[in-house]
Design a protein around this motif. Structure first.
Motif, PDB file in Angstrom:
ATOM      1  N   PRO A 234       6.107  -9.092   3.945  1.00 24.58           N
ATOM      2  CA  PRO A 234       4.751  -9.608   3.739  1.00 24.58           C
ATOM      3  C   PRO A 234       4.224  -9.231   2.361  1.00 24.58           C
ATOM      4  O   PRO A 234       4.562  -8.184   1.815  1.00 24.58           O
ATOM      5  CB  PRO A 234       3.949  -8.915   4.847  1.00 24.58           C
ATOM      6  CG  PRO A 234       4.721  -7.686   5.183  1.00 24.58           C
ATOM      7  CD  PRO A 234       6.163  -8.053   4.987  1.00 24.58           C
ATOM      8  N   LYS A 235       3.422 -10.107   1.805  1.00 26.78           N
ATOM      9  CA  LYS A 235       2.789  -9.832   0.518  1.00 26.78           C
ATOM     10  C   LYS A 235       1.449  -9.158   0.782  1.00 26.78           C
ATOM     11  O   LYS A 235       0.480  -9.796   1.200  1.00 26.78           O
ATOM     12  CB  LYS A 235       2.597 -11.119  -0.269  1.00 26.78           C
ATOM     13  CG  LYS A 235       3.896 -11.838  -0.600  1.00 26.78           C
ATOM     14  CD  LYS A 235       4.800 -10.985  -1.487  1.00 26.78           C
ATOM     15  CE  LYS A 235       6.070 -11.725  -1.848  1.00 26.78           C
ATOM     16  NZ  LYS A 235       7.002 -10.877  -2.661  1.00 26.78           N
ATOM     17  N   VAL A 236       1.425  -7.874   0.600  1.00 31.38           N
ATOM     18  CA  VAL A 236       0.217  -7.092   0.862  1.00 31.38           C
ATOM     19  C   VAL A 236      -0.089  -6.259  -0.380  1.00 31.38           C
ATOM     20  O   VAL A 236       0.770  -5.515  -0.856  1.00 31.38           O
ATOM     21  CB  VAL A 236       0.398  -6.157   2.082  1.00 31.38           C
ATOM     22  CG1 VAL A 236      -0.894  -5.403   2.355  1.00 31.38           C
ATOM     23  CG2 VAL A 236       0.837  -6.938   3.307  1.00 31.38           C
ATOM     24  N   LYS A 237      -1.294  -6.368  -0.883  1.00 29.11           N
ATOM     25  CA  LYS A 237      -1.701  -5.547  -2.012  1.00 29.11           C
ATOM     26  C   LYS A 237      -2.184  -4.201  -1.485  1.00 29.11           C
ATOM     27  O   LYS A 237      -3.135  -4.143  -0.706  1.00 29.11           O
ATOM     28  CB  LYS A 237      -2.806  -6.232  -2.812  1.00 29.11           C
ATOM     29  CG  LYS A 237      -3.207  -5.461  -4.073  1.00 29.11           C
ATOM     30  CD  LYS A 237      -4.252  -6.228  -4.872  1.00 29.11           C
ATOM     31  CE  LYS A 237      -4.637  -5.475  -6.143  1.00 29.11           C
ATOM     32  NZ  LYS A 237      -5.665  -6.224  -6.925  1.00 29.11           N
ATOM     33  N   VAL A 238      -1.513  -3.142  -1.883  1.00 25.76           N
ATOM     34  CA  VAL A 238      -1.810  -1.800  -1.380  1.00 25.76           C
ATOM     35  C   VAL A 238      -2.390  -0.954  -2.510  1.00 25.76           C
ATOM     36  O   VAL A 238      -1.799  -0.852  -3.591  1.00 25.76           O
ATOM     37  CB  VAL A 238      -0.540  -1.124  -0.823  1.00 25.76           C
ATOM     38  CG1 VAL A 238      -0.868   0.273  -0.315  1.00 25.76           C
ATOM     39  CG2 VAL A 238       0.067  -1.968   0.285  1.00 25.76           C
ATOM     40  N   THR A 239      -3.529  -0.352  -2.248  1.00 19.05           N
ATOM     41  CA  THR A 239      -4.146   0.575  -3.194  1.00 19.05           C
ATOM     42  C   THR A 239      -4.164   1.961  -2.558  1.00 19.05           C
ATOM     43  O   THR A 239      -4.753   2.150  -1.493  1.00 19.05           O
ATOM     44  CB  THR A 239      -5.582   0.154  -3.540  1.00 19.05           C
ATOM     45  OG1 THR A 239      -5.567  -1.169  -4.089  1.00 19.05           O
ATOM     46  CG2 THR A 239      -6.197   1.118  -4.544  1.00 19.05           C
ATOM     47  N   ILE A 240      -3.492   2.905  -3.200  1.00 20.19           N
ATOM     48  CA  ILE A 240      -3.407   4.273  -2.679  1.00 20.19           C
ATOM     49  C   ILE A 240      -4.250   5.178  -3.570  1.00 20.19           C
ATOM     50  O   ILE A 240      -4.085   5.197  -4.795  1.00 20.19           O
ATOM     51  CB  ILE A 240      -1.954   4.770  -2.646  1.00 20.19           C
ATOM     52  CG1 ILE A 240      -1.114   3.845  -1.762  1.00 20.19           C
ATOM     53  CG2 ILE A 240      -1.872   6.206  -2.136  1.00 20.19           C
ATOM     54  CD1 ILE A 240       0.364   4.132  -1.826  1.00 20.19           C
ATOM     55  N   HIS A 241      -5.127   5.917  -2.940  1.00 22.42           N
ATOM     56  CA  HIS A 241      -6.023   6.832  -3.655  1.00 22.42           C
ATOM     57  C   HIS A 241      -5.779   8.243  -3.116  1.00 22.42           C
ATOM     58  O   HIS A 241      -5.831   8.463  -1.907  1.00 22.42           O
ATOM     59  CB  HIS A 241      -7.479   6.422  -3.433  1.00 22.42           C
ATOM     60  CG  HIS A 241      -8.453   7.208  -4.244  1.00 22.42           C
ATOM     61  ND1 HIS A 241      -8.866   6.823  -5.500  1.00 22.42           N
ATOM     62  CD2 HIS A 241      -9.100   8.369  -3.982  1.00 22.42           C
ATOM     63  CE1 HIS A 241      -9.731   7.702  -5.970  1.00 22.42           C
ATOM     64  NE2 HIS A 241      -9.880   8.660  -5.069  1.00 22.42           N
ATOM     65  N   VAL A 242      -5.508   9.178  -4.012  1.00 25.57           N
ATOM     66  CA  VAL A 242      -5.225  10.560  -3.615  1.00 25.57           C
ATOM     67  C   VAL A 242      -6.175  11.510  -4.330  1.00 25.57           C
ATOM     68  O   VAL A 242      -6.391  11.405  -5.547  1.00 25.57           O
ATOM     69  CB  VAL A 242      -3.757  10.944  -3.926  1.00 25.57           C
ATOM     70  CG1 VAL A 242      -3.524  12.439  -3.686  1.00 25.57           C
ATOM     71  CG2 VAL A 242      -2.803  10.125  -3.056  1.00 25.57           C
ATOM     72  N   ASN A 243      -6.740  12.422  -3.555  1.00 20.39           N
ATOM     73  CA  ASN A 243      -7.589  13.491  -4.080  1.00 20.39           C
ATOM     74  C   ASN A 243      -6.912  14.812  -3.761  1.00 20.39           C
ATOM     75  O   ASN A 243      -6.703  15.147  -2.595  1.00 20.39           O
ATOM     76  CB  ASN A 243      -8.979  13.435  -3.435  1.00 20.39           C
ATOM     77  CG  ASN A 243      -9.907  14.518  -3.956  1.00 20.39           C
ATOM     78  OD1 ASN A 243     -10.009  14.711  -5.155  1.00 20.39           O
ATOM     79  ND2 ASN A 243     -10.556  15.229  -3.054  1.00 20.39           N
ATOM     80  N   ASP A 244      -6.497  15.572  -4.789  1.00 19.55           N
ATOM     81  CA  ASP A 244      -5.725  16.788  -4.539  1.00 19.55           C
ATOM     82  C   ASP A 244      -6.639  17.993  -4.335  1.00 19.55           C
ATOM     83  O   ASP A 244      -7.868  17.874  -4.271  1.00 19.55           O
ATOM     84  CB  ASP A 244      -4.702  17.031  -5.652  1.00 19.55           C
ATOM     85  CG  ASP A 244      -5.340  17.404  -6.985  1.00 19.55           C
ATOM     86  OD1 ASP A 244      -6.560  17.677  -7.029  1.00 19.55           O
ATOM     87  OD2 ASP A 244      -4.610  17.420  -7.999  1.00 19.55           O
TER      88      ASP A 244
END
Length: 657
Positions: A234-244
């Motif tokens: 599937p064509k899915v736009k994924v945005t991953i946000h990480v706060n350390d």
């Protein structure tokens, strides 16, 4: 069932059964419901389970919407991993949930998904999310019913409560606030708060950036989809946000939601070829290696994908490997596909993790072995390939066996025996196929033949750096432990354990042998004499059962050493060692995989230590209702001597018998 409105959600108990339960039976029903929930929670033992449940639900939602939406629809996922604040949040712009679906989604065995068109459909994942953690917040919107937000607090506390102090939690309506969905007509956001002492520890892998987490999730969660049989990913736009931990924020955006196949590790595998390419290049040349094209010599990795028709074809590479009639039928029924990759050196797994991913060195998040996949996603952990010869290639080979509608059991990711047996058979055969082309691969020589002073210096500096980052400081009876760093291997565990024996922390044990060449590691006898401070008591919490105190030496017993208890469980599965033979085991840590077929109890909680048979044992290993062996978890033993209350509290939560 009548129409449910948003107002009906306020104060609703997802586990209630309505008026059919009489007031006199309420307590019976309450405990029965708690047991159902506890059984579900116990079935989720993996680090990545919470990621898997959140992501598979989100991906299913965007798939359902994409099936009916127009060409303008762009499926999207937003994933937030807040390490500092111990929260996970997944947002999708999929179909959203109606108030009726939201009202009942946390109830065990309730699912609104189609079995044939979704990754998860057993109706236990949402129960795990709601009652496995301290707080779940869910926000959802649909075109027909609008937007709503609810929270369920204290689910895990209620599930673990044995005193009646925690009431069963009820839904509370929250104001809808999901910026990602402001311009979307439907979608869902789920946020999990991981309370103190609850798993997973988001900082454990030492992954602090969005790029690191993206790669890890492709390896171990549904974000790494399995599409081997021609089905387009599937064509899915994924945005991953990480706060350390330091509140430093990073972001990664990608449209690629497929599995991280090992041959993609180009940084450590620069020369990779498919088996199809190799067979064309070397046909008829196996006897004369001088004519093989240079680009097919000194290969770092070989890989290939086989579909069901390839596996069962008369001229297949599998043709010399016999399948039973039942296994052939399973291959056809589940349209089985197989991916295999063979590395010239198993060291490349660690090198990629250490130098490219730059996360903690051990354990390996990605390694040799076989994984079973179903419904386009990997299920469970990586298993050891059960080779009977050349077992060293177990670590070089990574195999994926994908079943359409394989249907694992609840959260355990345990498949029916016939499916697991077929997966083991196929993975074994994949290794045998690759072995025919070993003459093309770069030689795995281990250490260099010429080791100069610089390499030795770097090696010793690395050991010193590890000691500085992972010191082991322990004092007992005025004697300081000589081993200065936390163990990383079985050999380290053996050394530390024998030091503890010499220091007098482990008593009453005498060794007859320790061998790396025999089937079992060690043979020992015990002599728990009276008056020698061997007996368990409130003042001697590491002592043994009073029934063992005598003037006689015991008969010889078998003892096994492992870095992780999971290694011993894997030996049982491969029948390299047998559970009925082993009386005691010594390890540094107790992993997670044992819970598929075994259970572990703590000797350090309550009066459990009164049943101990090996002085200093921290745990006992059980199969069903039969105790198999005492376990000395050296890491826990040392911490228990330093912080007994902390370790007891941990064991009381994790090992419940």
């Amino acid at each position: 069932m009548g129409q449910i409105s948003i107002a009906d959600l306020e104060g609703f108990d997802p586990l209630s059964e309505g008026a059919s339960v009489r007031p006199d039976d309420r307590s019976i029903f309450e405990e029965a419901t708690r047991r159902v929930v506890q059984n579900i929670l116990k079935s989720y033992t993996g680090y990545f389970d919470v990621f898997a449940e959140l992501l598979q639900n989100a991906l299913d939602a965007v798939d359902r919407k994409a099936a009916s939406a127009g060409a303008d629809y762009e499926p999207r996922l937003w994933i937030t991993i807040d390490i500092a604040n111990r929260t996970l949040r997944v947002v999708d712009n999929g179909t959203g949930m109606t108030p009726e679906e939201l009202r009942f989604c946390f109830r065990p065995n309730v699912s609104f998904k189609s079995k044939k068109q979704s990754r998860g459909h057993k109706g236990v994942g949402a129960t795990f999310l709601a009652y496995g953690y301290s707080l779940i917040r869910t926000f959802t919107k649909t075109v027909a019913t609008g937007a709503v937000g609810i929270r369920l607090a204290g689910g895990r506390q209620w599930a673990d409560d044995q005193t009646g102090a925690y009431p069963r939690p009820k839904m509370e309506i929250e104001e809808f606030g999901v910026p990602e969905l402001a311009n979307e007509n439907s979608g869902t956001a789920v946020e999990i708060n991981i309370g103190p002492g609850q798993r997973p520890d988001l900082g454990w892998w030492k992954a602090t950036t969005a790029h690191q987490w993206y790669q890890i999730m492709r390896m171990r969660t549904p974000l790494g989809g399995i599409y081997l049989t021609g089905n387009a990913a599937p064509k899915v736009k994924v945005t991953i946000h990480v706060n350390d931990f330091s509140n430093t924020e990073t972001e990664e955006v990608s449209n690629f939601v497929e599995y991280f196949y090992p041959h993609e590790m180009s940084e450590v595998l620069p020369k990779t070829k498919s088996l199809s390419e190799i067979r064309v290049a070397v046909v008829g040349l196996e006897g004369d290696h001088s004519k093989i094209p240079q680009e097919f010599k000194l290969v770092d990795a070989m890989y290939e994908v086989w579909r069901a028709s390839d596996i069962l074809a008369d001229d297949s590479l599998f043709a010399g490997q016999r399948f039973e009639a039942e296994q052939e039928e399973l291959i056809r029924k589940h349209d089985v596909s197989v991916y295999g990759c063979f590395l010239s050196s198993s060291k490349q797994w660690g090198k990629y993790q250490r130098e490219i991913l730059r996360i903690r060195n051990e354990p390996l998040v990605f390694k040799g072995g076989f994984v079973i996949a179903s419904d386009y996603m990997v299920q469970g952990d990586i298993n050891v390939i059960p080779l009977t010869s050349t077992i060293g290639y177990q670590a070089n080979t990574h195999v994926i066996v994908h079943f359409h509608d394989g249907n694992p059991d609840m959260g355990r990711k345990v498949f029916q025996p016939e499916i697991r047996s077929l997966a083991e058979n196929l993975s074994r055969q994949v290794v045998n196929i690759f072995k025919k082309y070993l003459y093309l691969m770069r030689e795995d020589t281990g250490a260099s033949n010429v080791v100069d002073d610089t390499e030795v210096y770097n090696w010793t500096e690395a050991k010193k750096a590890y000691r500085n980052e992972n010191p082991l400081e322990f004092l007992y009876g005025g004697v300081k432990l000589a081993y200065a760093a936390i163990p990383r291997s079985e050999q380290d565990v053996i050394a530390v354990f024998h030091e503890l024996v010499g220091m007098g922390l482990i008593r009453g044990i005498r060794f007859l042998c320790t061998s790396e060449l025999d089937q079992y590691d060690s043979c020992y006898v015990t002599h728990y004499a009276s008056g020698a401070d061997h007996q368990f008591s409130r003042e001697n919490l590491l002592g043994v059962s009073p029934k063992l105190i005598s003037a006689k030496e015991s008969r010889p017993y078998v003892l096994e050493f492992k870095f992780d208890l999971d290694g011993l469980i894997a030996d049982f599965a491969k029948e390299n060692k047998f559970q009925d033979h082993i009386k005691a085991a010594v390890c540094w840590q107790v992993g997670e995989n044992y819970s598929e077929n075994f259970s572990v109890r703590s000797y350090l909680v309550g009066e459990e230590g009164s049943a101990r048979q090996f002085f200093g044992a921290t745990h006992s290993l059980w199969h069903e209702r039969i105790k198999l062996a005492d376990i000395v978890c050296v890491g826990d033993l040392i911490r228990f001597c330093q912080q007994p209350d902390v370790v007891r509290a941990e064991h009381a939560t994790r090992f419940k018998g």
